[in-house]
Motif scaffolding. Sequence first.
Motif, PDB file in Angstrom:
ATOM      1  N   LEU A 254       0.837  -1.212   0.000  1.00 24.62           N
ATOM      2  CA  LEU A 254       0.000   0.000   0.000  1.00 24.62           C
ATOM      3  C   LEU A 254       0.861   1.247   0.000  1.00 24.62           C
ATOM      4  CD1 LEU A 254      -2.715  -1.060   2.604  1.00 24.62           C
ATOM      5  CD2 LEU A 254      -3.060  -0.704   0.156  1.00 24.62           C
TER       6      LEU A 254
ATOM      7  N   THR B 256      -0.909  -2.661  -8.030  1.00 23.88           N
ATOM      8  CA  THR B 256      -2.350  -2.645  -7.794  1.00 23.88           C
ATOM      9  C   THR B 256      -2.960  -4.023  -8.099  1.00 23.88           C
ATOM     10  OG1 THR B 256      -2.375  -0.338  -8.454  1.00 23.88           O
ATOM     11  CG2 THR B 256      -4.494  -1.444  -8.348  1.00 23.88           C
TER      12      THR B 256
ATOM     13  N   ARG C 152      -2.140  -6.467  -5.423  1.00 15.77           N
ATOM     14  CA  ARG C 152      -3.027  -6.309  -4.261  1.00 15.77           C
ATOM     15  C   ARG C 152      -4.375  -6.949  -4.534  1.00 15.77           C
ATOM     16  NH1 ARG C 152      -1.252  -0.727  -4.025  1.00 15.77           N
ATOM     17  NH2 ARG C 152      -3.230  -0.081  -4.953  1.00 15.77           N
ATOM     18  N   ARG C 153      -4.849  -6.715  -5.750  1.00 21.43           N
ATOM     19  CA  ARG C 153      -6.169  -7.184  -6.119  1.00 21.43           C
ATOM     20  C   ARG C 153      -6.237  -8.710  -6.125  1.00 21.43           C
ATOM     21  NH1 ARG C 153      -7.390  -5.991 -12.174  1.00 21.43           N
ATOM     22  NH2 ARG C 153      -6.440  -8.035 -12.443  1.00 21.43           N
TER      23      ARG C 153
ATOM     24  N   PHE D 262     -14.311   1.779   7.697  1.00 21.21           N
ATOM     25  CA  PHE D 262     -14.518   2.166   6.316  1.00 21.21           C
ATOM     26  C   PHE D 262     -13.916   1.162   5.353  1.00 21.21           C
ATOM     27  CE2 PHE D 262     -14.879   4.567   2.504  1.00 21.21           C
ATOM     28  CZ  PHE D 262     -16.075   5.235   2.715  1.00 21.21           C
TER      29      PHE D 262
ATOM     30  N   LEU E 214     -17.816  -0.209   0.447  1.00 22.70           N
ATOM     31  CA  LEU E 214     -18.370   0.855  -0.370  1.00 22.70           C
ATOM     32  C   LEU E 214     -19.822   1.066   0.028  1.00 22.70           C
ATOM     33  CD1 LEU E 214     -17.238   0.515  -4.066  1.00 22.70           C
ATOM     34  CD2 LEU E 214     -16.401   2.015  -2.266  1.00 22.70           C
TER      35      LEU E 214
ATOM     36  N   ARG F  21     -14.735  -8.582  -8.839  1.00 26.70           N
ATOM     37  CA  ARG F  21     -15.424  -7.814  -9.880  1.00 26.70           C
ATOM     38  C   ARG F  21     -14.465  -6.809 -10.514  1.00 26.70           C
ATOM     39  NH1 ARG F  21     -20.746  -6.476  -9.788  1.00 26.70           N
ATOM     40  NH2 ARG F  21     -20.136  -5.538 -11.740  1.00 26.70           N
ATOM     41  N   ILE F  22     -13.620  -6.202  -9.680  1.00 23.81           N
ATOM     42  CA  ILE F  22     -12.651  -5.256 -10.230  1.00 23.81           C
ATOM     43  C   ILE F  22     -11.775  -5.962 -11.250  1.00 23.81           C
ATOM     44  CG2 ILE F  22     -10.635  -3.817  -9.716  1.00 23.81           C
ATOM     45  CD1 ILE F  22     -11.883  -3.196  -7.020  1.00 23.81           C
TER      46      ILE F  22
ATOM     47  N   LEU G 139     -16.878  -3.451 -13.562  1.00 31.41           N
ATOM     48  CA  LEU G 139     -17.189  -2.765 -12.322  1.00 31.41           C
ATOM     49  C   LEU G 139     -17.093  -1.246 -12.411  1.00 31.41           C
ATOM     50  CD1 LEU G 139     -17.924  -3.465  -9.351  1.00 31.41           C
ATOM     51  CD2 LEU G 139     -15.540  -2.938  -8.870  1.00 31.41           C
TER      52      LEU G 139
ATOM     53  N   GLU H 164     -13.490   6.434  -0.229  1.00 28.71           N
ATOM     54  CA  GLU H 164     -13.956   5.348  -1.079  1.00 28.71           C
ATOM     55  C   GLU H 164     -12.965   5.048  -2.177  1.00 28.71           C
ATOM     56  OE1 GLU H 164     -18.185   6.928  -1.184  1.00 28.71           O
ATOM     57  OE2 GLU H 164     -17.940   5.621  -2.923  1.00 28.71           O
TER      58      GLU H 164
ATOM     59  N   LEU I 117     -10.081   3.250  -0.814  1.00 24.52           N
ATOM     60  CA  LEU I 117     -10.432   1.850  -0.561  1.00 24.52           C
ATOM     61  C   LEU I 117     -10.397   1.037  -1.849  1.00 24.52           C
ATOM     62  CD1 LEU I 117     -11.604  -0.360   1.334  1.00 24.52           C
ATOM     63  CD2 LEU I 117     -13.872   0.424   0.629  1.00 24.52           C
ATOM     64  N   LEU I 118     -10.996   1.602  -2.887  1.00 22.90           N
ATOM     65  CA  LEU I 118     -11.024   0.899  -4.163  1.00 22.90           C
ATOM     66  C   LEU I 118      -9.613   0.659  -4.684  1.00 22.90           C
ATOM     67  CD1 LEU I 118     -14.030   2.670  -5.867  1.00 22.90           C
ATOM     68  CD2 LEU I 118     -13.805   0.214  -5.490  1.00 22.90           C
ATOM     69  N   ARG I 119      -8.773   1.676  -4.530  1.00 23.94           N
ATOM     70  CA  ARG I 119      -7.396   1.525  -4.980  1.00 23.94           C
ATOM     71  C   ARG I 119      -6.688   0.453  -4.146  1.00 23.94           C
ATOM     72  NH1 ARG I 119      -4.500   2.135  -8.073  1.00 23.94           N
ATOM     73  NH2 ARG I 119      -2.924   3.679  -7.606  1.00 23.94           N
ATOM     74  N   ALA I 120      -6.962   0.439  -2.826  1.00 26.49           N
ATOM     75  CA  ALA I 120      -6.309  -0.533  -1.957  1.00 26.49           C
ATOM     76  C   ALA I 120      -6.685  -1.949  -2.340  1.00 26.49           C
ATOM     77  CB  ALA I 120      -6.678  -0.259  -0.503  1.00 26.49           C
ATOM     78  N   VAL I 121      -7.955  -2.187  -2.592  1.00 25.80           N
ATOM     79  CA  VAL I 121      -8.355  -3.557  -2.908  1.00 25.80           C
ATOM     80  C   VAL I 121      -8.180  -3.887  -4.384  1.00 25.80           C
ATOM     81  CG1 VAL I 121      -9.924  -3.716  -0.956  1.00 25.80           C
ATOM     82  CG2 VAL I 121     -10.806  -3.057  -3.201  1.00 25.80           C
ATOM     83  N   GLY I 122      -7.485  -3.021  -5.109  1.00 21.58           N
ATOM     84  CA  GLY I 122      -7.027  -3.474  -6.416  1.00 21.58           C
ATOM     85  C   GLY I 122      -7.585  -2.786  -7.633  1.00 21.58           C
ATOM     86  N   MET I 123      -8.207  -1.611  -7.482  1.00 23.23           N
ATOM     87  CA  MET I 123      -8.663  -0.920  -8.682  1.00 23.23           C
ATOM     88  C   MET I 123      -7.496  -0.116  -9.235  1.00 23.23           C
ATOM     89  SD  MET I 123     -11.944   1.529  -9.247  1.00 23.23           S
ATOM     90  CE  MET I 123     -13.213   0.356  -9.569  1.00 23.23           C
ATOM     91  N   THR I 124      -7.209  -0.310 -10.506  1.00 19.59           N
ATOM     92  CA  THR I 124      -6.069   0.399 -11.087  1.00 19.59           C
ATOM     93  C   THR I 124      -6.446   1.854 -11.349  1.00 19.59           C
ATOM     94  OG1 THR I 124      -6.733  -0.154 -13.325  1.00 19.59           O
ATOM     95  CG2 THR I 124      -5.226  -1.674 -12.249  1.00 19.59           C
ATOM     96  N   LYS I 125      -5.409   2.672 -11.562  1.00 22.00           N
ATOM     97  CA  LYS I 125      -5.653   4.087 -11.828  1.00 22.00           C
ATOM     98  C   LYS I 125      -6.534   4.267 -13.051  1.00 22.00           C
ATOM     99  CE  LYS I 125      -1.763   6.293  -9.649  1.00 22.00           C
ATOM    100  NZ  LYS I 125      -0.552   7.083  -9.770  1.00 22.00           N
TER     101      LYS I 125
ATOM    102  N   GLN J  66      -8.717   2.276 -14.184  1.00 20.51           N
ATOM    103  CA  GLN J  66     -10.098   1.913 -13.870  1.00 20.51           C
ATOM    104  C   GLN J  66     -10.800   3.035 -13.096  1.00 20.51           C
ATOM    105  OE1 GLN J  66      -9.211  -1.940 -12.036  1.00 20.51           O
ATOM    106  NE2 GLN J  66     -10.634  -2.895 -13.469  1.00 20.51           N
TER     107      GLN J  66
ATOM    108  N   VAL K 196      -3.672   5.962  -1.650  1.00 22.29           N
ATOM    109  CA  VAL K 196      -4.293   4.703  -1.233  1.00 22.29           C
ATOM    110  C   VAL K 196      -4.492   4.683   0.280  1.00 22.29           C
ATOM    111  CG1 VAL K 196      -4.096   2.201  -1.312  1.00 22.29           C
ATOM    112  CG2 VAL K 196      -3.094   3.599  -3.110  1.00 22.29           C
ATOM    113  N   LEU K 197      -3.507   5.222   0.988  1.00 20.76           N
ATOM    114  CA  LEU K 197      -3.554   5.135   2.447  1.00 20.76           C
ATOM    115  C   LEU K 197      -4.659   5.999   3.059  1.00 20.76           C
ATOM    116  CD1 LEU K 197       0.231   5.091   3.234  1.00 20.76           C
ATOM    117  CD2 LEU K 197      -1.382   3.199   3.295  1.00 20.76           C
TER     118      LEU K 197
ATOM    119  N   VAL L 220      -7.257   3.879   4.396  1.00 25.15           N
ATOM    120  CA  VAL L 220      -6.857   2.924   5.423  1.00 25.15           C
ATOM    121  C   VAL L 220      -6.660   3.605   6.759  1.00 25.15           C
ATOM    122  CG1 VAL L 220      -5.170   1.157   5.911  1.00 25.15           C
ATOM    123  CG2 VAL L 220      -5.672   1.768   3.552  1.00 25.15           C
TER     124      VAL L 220
END
Lengths: 252, 847
Positions: free
Chosen positions: A68, A92, A95-96, A106, A109, A123-124, B475, B750, B753-761, B763, B840-841, B844
């Motif tokens: 991160l 990224t 991580r995914r 938090f 979503l 889904r991502i 998504l 949000e 969070l999306l970036r942390a769990v793997g959404m690329t820039k 996306q 990203v942080l 978190v």
Amino acid sequence: MTVTTTRPQAATATAARAEGLSKFYGVDEAAVWALDNVSVGLQEGQFTAIMGPSGSGKSTLLHMLAGLDRPSSGEVFLGDVELSSLNDKQLTMLRRDRIGFIFQSFNLLPTMTAAENIVLPLRIAGRKPDEHWVASIVETVGLSGRLGHRPAQLSGGQQQRVAAARALASKPEIVFADEPTGALDSSSSAELLGFLRNAVTELGQTVVMVTHDPTAASYADRVIFLADGQIVDEMHTPTADQVLDYMKRLGA
Amino acid sequence: MFSTTIRQMLAHKLRLVLTTASIALGVAFLAGTLVLTDTMGLAFEQLFGKVSSGTDAVVRAEAPYTASDGVGTSRGPIPASALAAVKATDGVRAAEGTVTGYALLTDTKGKAVLTSGGAPTQGYSMPSDEKLRGDVELMSGTAPDSADEVAIDATSAEEHHIKLGSSIKVLFSGPTREFTVVGTVGFGGEKNLGGTTSAYFDTATAQQVLGTPGQFDSIAVSADQGVSQAELAENLSAVVPDGLEAVTGKTVAQESSDAIKKDLKIVGIMFMIFAGIALFVGSFIIWNTFTMIVTQRSREIALLRAVGSTRRQIMRSLLLEALLLGTAASAVGVALGVGVAKGLKTLMDAVGFSLPSTSLQLEPRTIWVSLLVGTAVTVVAALVPARRATKVLPVEALRESTPGAEKPSIRRAVIGVALTGAGTTVMLFTLYGGLAKAFFGPGLLAVMVGVMVSLPFAVRPLAAMIGKPLSWRGLPGELAKQNAMRNPRRTSSTAAALMIGLTLVVSMGVFASSLKHSFGDVISDQTSADLFVTTASAQGAGYSPSVIGAVEDAPGVEQVSASSWGEAHFLGAGSSYSAIDPATAGKVMNLEVSKGSLAALGRDGVVVSRSAATQHKWDIGSIVNAEFPATGQHRLHVVGVYDGKGWIGDNYVISLDEQKAFAGQQLVTSALVTLAAGADKGEVEQAIATALADHPDARVQDQKEFEKTASGSIDSLLQFVTMMLLLAVLIALLGIVNTLALSVFERTRELGLLRAVGMTKSQVRAMVRWESVVISLIGALSGAALGIGIGLAMSQALKDEGIKAISIPVPQVTMYVVLAAVAGVIAAIGPARSASRVDVLRAVVTD
Ligand SMILES: Nc1ncnc2c1ncn2[C@@H]1O[C@H](COP(=O)(O)OP(=O)(O)OP(=O)(O)O)[C@@H](O)[C@H]1O
Ligand SMILES: [Mg+2]
């Protein structure tokens, strides 16, 4: 270094490791060394807890390990991939696809239902979730009746369980959790920790968790103690009392 | 309080810039319009002052009212014999008869020197007395002083390479004649007289070619040293024969500039409407911004309330913010306004309204009106959100609330649906149920307001519909859809701004398209002509009557039916009339004459439209009082009633002979040609074209070409209007940028969070981009739908005026919608980039 080990663990492969990891914030005199030359290996199929006083660098270490944030110096490996060699997109996707997260709050979503949140990383990635697997996780986390609810309609404990289910849904190599029970009462904490413990024991999942709570740490196979940005000690299959004692000494 | 307000404003620079821009653009347009109209007004005033500067008094025919007819005169002629009496009057230093009339220059190759925008092409007599020429001055060569000499305006000479000494043809109402160019003329330093062309002849020649020998249009008089204009006019009044009057030079200049200013006023009002639309659209963005400010600050406001701030204080601080923003933005707008005025002038030049220029006039009135309007719009738009802020309860300070979806209220739905329904009903009743036409406008307004009020309810279904194909994009597309739906009020007010722009653009498009189609239908249904003789330039006012004879003589032509057009007072009110040839019109025009006939027009007949006949309860034999500036009152008898407006749209139709008798010789506006039996259309067209070689003010067209020319002028007008409305669309896009930027700011966690769990820039960028597209499409689609409805309703409302066809320009509307989507993508560039850069942080780390 006082080693309060009770039983050494059989050597297994490391899921992730850090070598000479340092992180500092700010510049020159104002610089804060959040992590100072930390080397640590995290075994596959193990539940590791990271403990230490506030400001000791626990979260920083977790962030580095989980890709991160980037270290100031040193190396982080996930499996045999060295993270600093990856660009933002690769990191990224790593991580995914290979890491699960549970944050203190938090985690979800607000616009998506619990069910949608659980399969979010999948889904991502545009992957089809493994229905059986997801169903079995939902079952174990005990969320079956709540899947259609949005986060605002769930209690804090339920929200964290959704987050835990999400962390596991993509079958990651390793799950990182930063104070996942920080905002929960003791029974909700116990449920969540039991679930994580279960994932490690029965599914062979690797879990790394930062916590302040000795009881939470007692669910782990191994506890790493941090102070002032350095690893000062570790403990294997600890009890809550042992951890508490040690923490008192560390704090003193 | 004041410094907090300023600090808060500066804290969100992007928001400040965008909201400032949205108001500033509207204000700039307003200021630009004012600057432009002031400038043009002054320019014309100077011009007419200059042209008539040497004339102290004018003797002319009395007229019941002054009609402006370009630069020409619409008064009756005066006998040349009056000149002697004028010259002998006390205080007269010099007096000369003047004649003005239609004169079209051609270049040395015989090509017509056409004006753009229908500016008149005029011929004048050139006084031999230098002073009487006023600021009409020779820039080169000499003044004309024989029957084959002409001086022309310097612009025409320059642009068409007409050198001194060259020989050119000049076209008149009568026969064309050839002249030698002996001089070029300027106007008090200007080379251009409002885009017109001018030809100067000596007085005797002017009488021959422009008027009638033995007659003048007026007599220009110069006073002796020490005699004032008023004295002179008084002296003259005593001696001029009955039916003539003497007025001061100032009066004449004033009349001319008043007439021009009246025309300018229409231009000014038109621009003002566009400025109003821009400001209205801008107010949506202000409204949105303040709503978001209130939402974001609700905790802070609640805290202030908890520690004892009164509601009034909260409200005052927000309104102060609006006031500051409004004033600053309006000031920027005024500064930009000067540039806008320049741009508008260039645009007017481009579409053919060449205007005399003078330095841009920034009157103090422009400044304060613009500041006041801009500030007022901003404060009013902030009023509702500010009121909402006062309703924030102190307990909300303690509540952790994610800024989010406020459900639109039921009351809103009821009001919106009721307004839309009532408006639609009223409109339908005016169209088909016999309700007075006056209710159409209010009905239309009710529908528009109703749709705007209920738009938030349409956001969800519309977003779901538009977002359907987005699921394809995985998504990010799905989230984009959800994000667009999550705050329906915000999405709808953002989209509403675009909707208004699109509604206007599309309704104009539909209306124009219906107009074009109707015109095609009218040509084929209401005329049986084989060929059409029209003005050479699409906007030309008309051509010389001498053209008709030339066309009649062309081989293969059976009959030529000319028509003309003019304005006069009927029943005391200004109205337009058509003039036709009663002998031939019946055969080539199908006006659906239900009573009487066109052939019966005679010397004092009039054929009236069905609607006028119904309104005034006229029947055959009824008397219609008409008044012409040249000849005064005429009692006309109704000899026919026609039902089919279209080819002719005027309530009054008279004969060409009557027109000549009442208003003097006028130009022909068009002529319908039928072929002799067995003649080949192509050959005849060629023959007429050959015959018209000496008449470059007219051209022959077949039906297709004629239709195309007409559509061409409708299209260029439509383009002009569309360009003006694009400003509103541009402001709406700024609104989308604003909303997106704020949403991104609100959703930092949000996004993290999306970036942390793997959404690329990429996306993340796609997600913001698609959200923007969804919002734009909501605006564009609802605007297109509403615009089509309104365009059709407007066309239907004018059914009796000849707009019988209705037509939707599908490719054009589709293009607008696609462009709106593309614009949405562009609007998202900035916000998408900042969204992808979210740390990203941030998600978190719990703060
Ligand atoms: N973004 C930052 N900028 C500057 N200093 C930071 C930043 N993040 C962390 N630090 C500092 O680095 C050190 C370690 O922080 P870290 O968040 O890792 O501590 P922690 O052990 O997780 O503490 P806690 O138990 O309170 O969460 C602290 O001294 C902190 O102030
Ligand atoms: Mg921490």
